[in-house]
Scaffold this motif. Structure first.
Motif, PDB file in Angstrom:
ATOM      1  N   LEU A 140       2.350   0.374  -4.549  1.00  0.00           N
ATOM      2  CA  LEU A 140       1.279   1.066  -5.287  1.00  0.00           C
ATOM      3  C   LEU A 140       1.659   2.483  -5.718  1.00  0.00           C
ATOM      4  O   LEU A 140       1.498   2.828  -6.892  1.00  0.00           O
ATOM      5  CB  LEU A 140      -0.010   1.101  -4.463  1.00  0.00           C
ATOM      6  CG  LEU A 140      -0.821  -0.184  -4.437  1.00  0.00           C
ATOM      7  CD1 LEU A 140      -1.974  -0.062  -3.449  1.00  0.00           C
ATOM      8  CD2 LEU A 140      -1.341  -0.516  -5.806  1.00  0.00           C
TER       9      LEU A 140
ATOM     10  N   LEU B 293       0.617  -5.067 -10.664  1.00  0.00           N
ATOM     11  CA  LEU B 293      -0.200  -5.098  -9.456  1.00  0.00           C
ATOM     12  C   LEU B 293      -1.021  -6.385  -9.356  1.00  0.00           C
ATOM     13  O   LEU B 293      -1.197  -6.929  -8.262  1.00  0.00           O
ATOM     14  CB  LEU B 293      -1.090  -3.867  -9.385  1.00  0.00           C
ATOM     15  CG  LEU B 293      -0.329  -2.544  -9.241  1.00  0.00           C
ATOM     16  CD1 LEU B 293      -1.285  -1.363  -9.228  1.00  0.00           C
ATOM     17  CD2 LEU B 293       0.547  -2.548  -8.009  1.00  0.00           C
TER      18      LEU B 293
ATOM     19  N   ARG C  37     -10.521  -1.504  -4.102  1.00  0.00           N
ATOM     20  CA  ARG C  37      -9.798  -0.526  -3.277  1.00  0.00           C
ATOM     21  C   ARG C  37     -10.433  -0.404  -1.894  1.00  0.00           C
ATOM     22  O   ARG C  37      -9.733  -0.370  -0.882  1.00  0.00           O
ATOM     23  CB  ARG C  37      -9.775   0.834  -3.971  1.00  0.00           C
ATOM     24  CG  ARG C  37      -9.106   1.892  -3.101  1.00  0.00           C
ATOM     25  CD  ARG C  37      -9.020   3.197  -3.817  1.00  0.00           C
ATOM     26  NE  ARG C  37      -7.663   3.255  -4.350  1.00  0.00           N
ATOM     27  CZ  ARG C  37      -7.184   4.281  -5.013  1.00  0.00           C
ATOM     28  NH1 ARG C  37      -7.940   5.295  -5.292  1.00  0.00           N
ATOM     29  NH2 ARG C  37      -5.949   4.282  -5.431  1.00  0.00           N
TER      30      ARG C  37
ATOM     31  N   ARG D 183       2.033   3.511  -9.657  1.00  0.00           N
ATOM     32  CA  ARG D 183       1.192   4.566 -10.238  1.00  0.00           C
ATOM     33  C   ARG D 183       2.035   5.654 -10.897  1.00  0.00           C
ATOM     34  O   ARG D 183       1.660   6.199 -11.928  1.00  0.00           O
ATOM     35  CB  ARG D 183       0.295   5.178  -9.169  1.00  0.00           C
ATOM     36  CG  ARG D 183      -0.845   4.283  -8.785  1.00  0.00           C
ATOM     37  CD  ARG D 183      -1.795   4.993  -7.811  1.00  0.00           C
ATOM     38  NE  ARG D 183      -2.846   4.075  -7.409  1.00  0.00           N
ATOM     39  CZ  ARG D 183      -3.125   3.761  -6.155  1.00  0.00           C
ATOM     40  NH1 ARG D 183      -2.455   4.325  -5.168  1.00  0.00           N
ATOM     41  NH2 ARG D 183      -4.082   2.907  -5.877  1.00  0.00           N
TER      42      ARG D 183
ATOM     43  N   ARG E 252       1.254  -1.398 -15.332  1.00  0.00           N
ATOM     44  CA  ARG E 252       0.899  -1.231 -13.917  1.00  0.00           C
ATOM     45  C   ARG E 252      -0.124  -2.274 -13.503  1.00  0.00           C
ATOM     46  O   ARG E 252       0.020  -2.929 -12.462  1.00  0.00           O
ATOM     47  CB  ARG E 252       0.368   0.175 -13.653  1.00  0.00           C
ATOM     48  CG  ARG E 252      -0.034   0.371 -12.198  1.00  0.00           C
ATOM     49  CD  ARG E 252      -0.459   1.787 -11.873  1.00  0.00           C
ATOM     50  NE  ARG E 252      -1.611   2.188 -12.642  1.00  0.00           N
ATOM     51  CZ  ARG E 252      -1.678   3.263 -13.426  1.00  0.00           C
ATOM     52  NH1 ARG E 252      -0.640   4.059 -13.553  1.00  0.00           N
ATOM     53  NH2 ARG E 252      -2.779   3.556 -14.096  1.00  0.00           N
TER      54      ARG E 252
ATOM     55  N   SER F 122       0.802  -1.227   0.000  1.00  0.00           N
ATOM     56  CA  SER F 122       0.000   0.000   0.000  1.00  0.00           C
ATOM     57  C   SER F 122       0.834   1.275   0.000  1.00  0.00           C
ATOM     58  O   SER F 122       0.485   2.247  -0.674  1.00  0.00           O
ATOM     59  CB  SER F 122      -0.921   0.019   1.227  1.00  0.00           C
ATOM     60  OG  SER F 122      -1.820  -1.050   1.175  1.00  0.00           O
TER      61      SER F 122
END
Length: 154
Positions: free
Chosen positions: A39, A55, A131, A43, A51, A35
């Protein structure tokens, strides 16, 4: 007793508790790492398609490790420790240790449900739900750690 140095004994139960705490630390630490480190960098540094691939791969691998290692260790050592401490279903309603442990167990179950929903939502291309469930799982995991530290020493 496994080991004793100057009055400090490392028993079988110390080892079981160590494995329980280590597994929890690795799982929650992994969530925080993904997190707070992976991430944001993904990004910033990767285009949409790469990406998503990175991920997805990270999430899939973390999920496999969770199911294959973290979860069995948590459940196995947790049940063993509870049995060793004499915890029963009825003792979970007792003030202090029992109620805190009950809250920890309920929150742990909620975290596992949120993590499973996160995995499903990620695979089903439901990014908003994914999310939300990721955040719920992370916050809940921190709550489990908080409750674990609040357990009275017995």
């Amino acid at each position: 007793m496994i080991y004793n140095v100057k009055g400090c004994a490392v028993t079988w139960w110390t080892t079981v508790r160590f494995l329980h705490v280590l597994s929890a630390a690795l799982w929650v630490g992994g969530q925080l790492t993904v997190s707070l480190v992976v991430l944001p960098l993904a990004r910033r540094l990767l285009e949409d398609r790469p990406r998503a691939e990175v991920l997805t791969a990270v999430g899939r691998r973390f999920g496999i490790i969770t199911v294959a290692a973290f979860l069995p260790v948590q459940i196995g050592t947790g049940v063993a420790l509870a049995g060793h401490k004499g915890v029963t279903w009825s003792s979970l309603a007792d003030p202090g240790y029992g109620r805190i442990l009950a809250a920890k167990l309920l929150l742990f179950c909620a975290v596992m449900a949120a993590a499973a929903l996160h995995g499903w939502a990620s695979g089903a291309a439901r990014p908003r739900l994914a999310r939300t469930m990721a955040v719920a799982s992370l916050v809940g995991s921190l709550g489990v750690v908080l409750l674990a530290t609040a357990l009275p020493a017995t």
